[in-house]
Design an enzyme around this catalytic site. Structure first.
Site, PDB file in Angstrom:
ATOM      1  N   GLY A  11      14.904 -23.467 -32.416  1.00 42.66           N
ATOM      2  CA  GLY A  11      14.648 -22.729 -33.655  1.00 42.66           C
ATOM      3  C   GLY A  11      14.824 -21.235 -33.449  1.00 42.66           C
ATOM      4  N   ARG A  72      20.817 -27.127 -32.029  1.00 40.00           N
ATOM      5  CA  ARG A  72      20.124 -28.213 -31.333  1.00 40.00           C
ATOM      6  C   ARG A  72      21.239 -29.119 -30.813  1.00 40.00           C
ATOM      7  NH1 ARG A  72      15.832 -26.927 -35.218  1.00 40.00           N
ATOM      8  NH2 ARG A  72      14.136 -26.251 -33.875  1.00 40.00           N
ATOM      9  N   ASP A 103       9.826 -24.633 -26.219  1.00 37.36           N
ATOM     10  CA  ASP A 103       9.582 -25.546 -25.089  1.00 37.36           C
ATOM     11  C   ASP A 103      10.644 -26.637 -24.966  1.00 37.36           C
ATOM     12  OD1 ASP A 103       8.625 -26.815 -27.303  1.00 37.36           O
ATOM     13  OD2 ASP A 103       6.574 -27.080 -26.549  1.00 37.36           O
ATOM     14  N   THR A 126       9.977 -18.038 -30.410  1.00 40.20           N
ATOM     15  CA  THR A 126       9.610 -18.969 -31.483  1.00 40.20           C
ATOM     16  C   THR A 126       8.550 -18.312 -32.349  1.00 40.20           C
ATOM     17  OG1 THR A 126       8.357 -20.988 -31.975  1.00 40.20           O
ATOM     18  CG2 THR A 126       8.112 -20.144 -29.767  1.00 40.20           C
ATOM     19  N   ASP A 128       6.180 -19.721 -33.813  1.00 42.36           N
ATOM     20  CA  ASP A 128       4.922 -20.484 -33.863  1.00 42.36           C
ATOM     21  C   ASP A 128       3.834 -20.015 -32.901  1.00 42.36           C
ATOM     22  OD1 ASP A 128       5.802 -22.152 -35.862  1.00 42.36           O
ATOM     23  OD2 ASP A 128       6.739 -23.554 -34.459  1.00 42.36           O
ATOM     24  N   ASP A 130       3.183 -20.967 -29.978  1.00 38.31           N
ATOM     25  CA  ASP A 130       2.481 -22.126 -29.411  1.00 38.31           C
ATOM     26  C   ASP A 130       2.868 -22.390 -27.959  1.00 38.31           C
ATOM     27  OD1 ASP A 130       5.043 -22.819 -30.020  1.00 38.31           O
ATOM     28  OD2 ASP A 130       4.560 -24.772 -30.875  1.00 38.31           O
ATOM     29  N   ARG A 172       4.001 -26.768 -37.428  1.00 37.53           N
ATOM     30  CA  ARG A 172       3.869 -28.236 -37.450  1.00 37.53           C
ATOM     31  C   ARG A 172       2.779 -28.711 -36.509  1.00 37.53           C
ATOM     32  NH1 ARG A 172       9.761 -29.242 -37.377  1.00 37.53           N
ATOM     33  NH2 ARG A 172      10.255 -28.960 -39.558  1.00 37.53           N
TER      34      ARG A 172
END
Ligand code: ADP
Length: 323
Positions: A11, A72, A103, A126, A128, A130, A172
């Site tokens: 992403g 991807r 990741d 990213t 996120d 995370d 997500r």
């Protein structure tokens, strides 16, 4: 080490260009060559690469997205695909890789290293936030600012019409964007994947706010909350409270775009240089990150397997302020 390849994968996130620029310029500073690999691992498989120099990365520190493009790659998940990638690396005399991504991208690089012994260092890109091993990922701060800008606008219209707005934000598996943007935009309630929420609790919160005199409210919902999604949640609250004027807004991909914030540009610049220095020092299978404002390296296995926890103090802050 004479030549480093750099790619952006998975992403996209604002600040990836700033990281690329830092990698290329650090290579020049240390007198080695750099090659940009287009479309993530697809560019390795398809031999789609370009030699870069300090001037080829001019005017990109302020640009969102990634000039190398990202993809991807299903083929890279196969041994045949990775063999092609290795052949092209050798053909182009690339000694090591800097992988800017999440990741998934690190997992791919790790497998590739185990099979073909290509040194690599990852840079966490990213929105996120995370990824374990860094306090902040590249793109997160920009995404937060995009979200609070959007919610501020929604608040204007929510207030004018006495409405309850449900706003879905990205995340997500992680609630970092939702929790922090929710606090920063004064949300009445914030629903995140890490917390066990219920429609009853949400209704109580909205009823409490109504009783205390609030005429409109913002509810921030992370994509990955566990109650069936933002539309279902809004429907259930509407069923219990037909008198509420409810609207749903899904912020979607605008959260991935935009000019990176100062924080993301500086972070990306530091991590890009750190990655090159790490490789030159003979390091591999590490992720460059930032902890307590110092650059640190984390073994990639840990970065992939572990996860950053939501800080319970932040949840308390959100709850106290929603009184
Ligand atoms: P992110 O890096 O943002 O987490 P993805 O999970 O989509 O994004 O991973 C990016 C790319 O990394 C994938 O498209 C694939 O090419 C590669 N990758 C991910 N997992 C693996 C794996 N188990 N083996 C090989 N390559 C992988």
């Amino acid at each position: 080490m004479k030549k480093i390849g750099v790619l952006t994968s998975g992403g996209d996130a604002p600040g990836m260009n700033a990281a690329l620029r830092a990698v290329v310029r650090a290579c020049k500073y240390y007198d080695i060559k750099s090659v940009g690999i287009r479309q993530g691992y697809e560019g390795l498989i398809n031999n789609d690469m370009i030699e870069l120099g300090p001037r080829s990365v001019k005017n990109i520190i302020n640009q969102g997205g990634t000039i190398l493009k990202t993809a991807r790659s299903a083929e890279f998940k196969t041994i045949e695909g990775r063999q092609k990638a290795y052949n092209h690396l050798k053909q182009n005399n690339i000694d090591a890789l800097v992988v800017i991504g999440g990741d998934g991208s690190f997992t791919g690089a790790n497998i590739f290293h185990k099979e073909f012994n290509i040194p690599f260092i990852g840079i966490p890109g990213t929105i996120d936030n995370d990824i374990f091993g860094t306090d902040f990922t590249i793109g997160y701060d920009t995404a937060l600012n995009t979200v609070i800008d959007a919610i501020d606008k929604l608040r204007d219209t929510a207030t004018s019409h006495d409405r309850v707005f449900f706003v879905e934000v990205m995340g997500r598996d992680a609630g970092f964007i939702a929790l922090n943007s929710g606090i920063a935009s004064g949300a009445q309630d914030i629903l995140i994947p890490e917390e066990r929420d219920s429609v009853e609790d949400l209704c109580s919160s909205l009823e409490r706010s109504e009783k205390s005199g609030k005429k409109s409210s913002i509810v921030v919902v992370a994509e990955g909350e566990k109650l069936g999604g933002v539309f279902e949640l809004a429907k259930q609250v509407q069923n219990r409270h037909p008198e509420y004027d409810i609207r749903v807004t899904v912020l979607g991909h605008i959260q991935r775009g935009g000019s990176p914030s100062c924080h993301d540009r500086v972070l990306a610049s530091r991590l890009g240089i750190a990655a090159v220095e790490g490789l030159l020092n003979g390091q591999t299978n590490l992720m460059a990150g930032i902890r307590s404002n110092k650059v640190v390296f984390t073994p990639i296995d840990e970065a992939i397997k572990k996860h950053n926890e939501i800080d319970s103090e932040l949840i308390k802050v959100a709850n106290i302020l929603a009184i």
